[in-house]
Design a protein around this motif. Structure first.
Motif, PDB file in Angstrom:
ATOM      1  N   ILE A 123       0.831  -1.208   0.000  1.00 45.40           N
ATOM      2  CA  ILE A 123       0.000   0.000   0.000  1.00 45.40           C
ATOM      3  C   ILE A 123       0.864   1.255   0.000  1.00 45.40           C
ATOM      4  O   ILE A 123       0.600   2.227  -0.718  1.00 45.40           O
ATOM      5  CB  ILE A 123      -0.939  -0.010   1.220  1.00 45.40           C
ATOM      6  CG1 ILE A 123      -1.962  -1.144   1.087  1.00 45.40           C
ATOM      7  CG2 ILE A 123      -1.655   1.330   1.366  1.00 45.40           C
ATOM      8  CD1 ILE A 123      -2.803  -1.350   2.330  1.00 45.40           C
ATOM      9  N   ILE A 131      -4.638   7.702  -4.601  1.00 48.99           N
ATOM     10  CA  ILE A 131      -5.614   7.710  -3.520  1.00 48.99           C
ATOM     11  C   ILE A 131      -6.373   9.037  -3.507  1.00 48.99           C
ATOM     12  O   ILE A 131      -7.600   9.075  -3.337  1.00 48.99           O
ATOM     13  CB  ILE A 131      -4.920   7.467  -2.173  1.00 48.99           C
ATOM     14  CG1 ILE A 131      -4.168   6.132  -2.199  1.00 48.99           C
ATOM     15  CG2 ILE A 131      -5.920   7.507  -1.024  1.00 48.99           C
ATOM     16  CD1 ILE A 131      -3.357   5.840  -0.952  1.00 48.99           C
ATOM     17  N   ILE A 149      -6.698   0.567  -4.295  1.00 47.78           N
ATOM     18  CA  ILE A 149      -5.505   0.340  -3.471  1.00 47.78           C
ATOM     19  C   ILE A 149      -5.174  -1.135  -3.349  1.00 47.78           C
ATOM     20  O   ILE A 149      -4.049  -1.564  -3.639  1.00 47.78           O
ATOM     21  CB  ILE A 149      -5.702   0.968  -2.073  1.00 47.78           C
ATOM     22  CG1 ILE A 149      -5.968   2.468  -2.198  1.00 47.78           C
ATOM     23  CG2 ILE A 149      -4.467   0.721  -1.215  1.00 47.78           C
ATOM     24  CD1 ILE A 149      -6.337   3.132  -0.887  1.00 47.78           C
TER      25      ILE A 149
END
Length: 231
Positions: A123, A131, A149
């Motif tokens: 991540i 994001i 993600i």
């Protein structure tokens, strides 16, 4: 020079014991892996959130499971936590394969800590701009994690996830210490009756090596496929 006699693996009920042990070993591996992967994903999700308290709790979880030997964790669940349950529930668990259940839980929980750290590393490798773009499009945090993600993080962290899967598979042999009749347990029983140490443990070695190589080969194939899909 002594001759090896592998016919010991075919005498009496040895074949049934070995087949049952292999099946039990694979069942334990699959169930513990599912528990580890699901919980590891949730832990990684919480760790990347904004709650400091939740992050600290997950960090403590990871530190505990990474620094306490898995055998100790198995003993804690089987000999310790099980005694805290109501008496009727203890009797029911003991009558319905409690050894297998506690081995699955302890191995799965311990591996979830490693899975979560691998996913967290994946991540963190994703650019923050992706994001931010997802949030700008109106996606919630959970929607962004699910659709943007997690798929990328899984692909990035797949090599280490494969390594953890192999370690989980090998650590299932520790379940023999609480009476789970998986492959190592069956091998020891046959060896104690026949005194054919080399033959019995060589068979177990070949089985563990073969399945470990299959897991790594399957993981490599999945990694190539996901890498191609990512492009």
């Amino acid at each position: 020079m002594p001759q090896l006699d592998f016919t010991v693996l075919l005498r009496e009920d040895a074949p049934q014991m070995l087949v049952h042990g292999i099946v039990l070993m694979l069942e334990l591996t699959v169930l513990a892996w599912i528990l580890a992967m699901v919980l590891g994903t949730l832990l990684a999700l919480v760790r990347m959130g904004r709650s400091r308290l939740a992050q600290s709790a997950v960090a403590a979880w990871v530190e505990y499971h990474q620094n306490v030997p898995m055998l100790v964790q198995i003993f804690l669940w089987y000999f310790g936590i099980s005694t805290l349950l109501p008496a009727d529930l203890q009797l029911w668990i003991n009558r319905n394969g409690g050894e297998f259940a506690f081995a699955t839980i302890s191995v799965g929980l311990a591996t979830s800590a490693y899975m979560s750290e691998s996913l967290r590393g994946g991540i963190r490798a994703i650019p923050a701009s992706q994001i931010e773009a997802a949030r700008a499009l109106g996606l919630t945090y959970l929607q962004s994690f699910r659709h943007i993600i997690f798929p990328q993080a899984f692909r990035i962290s797949l090599p280490t996830l494969i390594n953890h899967t192999v370690l989980l598979f090998k650590n299932t042999s520790l379940a023999m210490t609480i009476g789970v009749a998986e492959l190592t347990y069956a091998t020891r029983e046959i060896e104690s009756r026949s005194f054919k140490t080399v033959e019995t443990y060589l068979f177990a070695t070949v089985v563990y090596l073969g399945i470990s190589l299959l897991i790594m080969a399957a993981g490599s194939a999945a990694e190539r496929k996901l890498r191609f899909a990512g492009r």
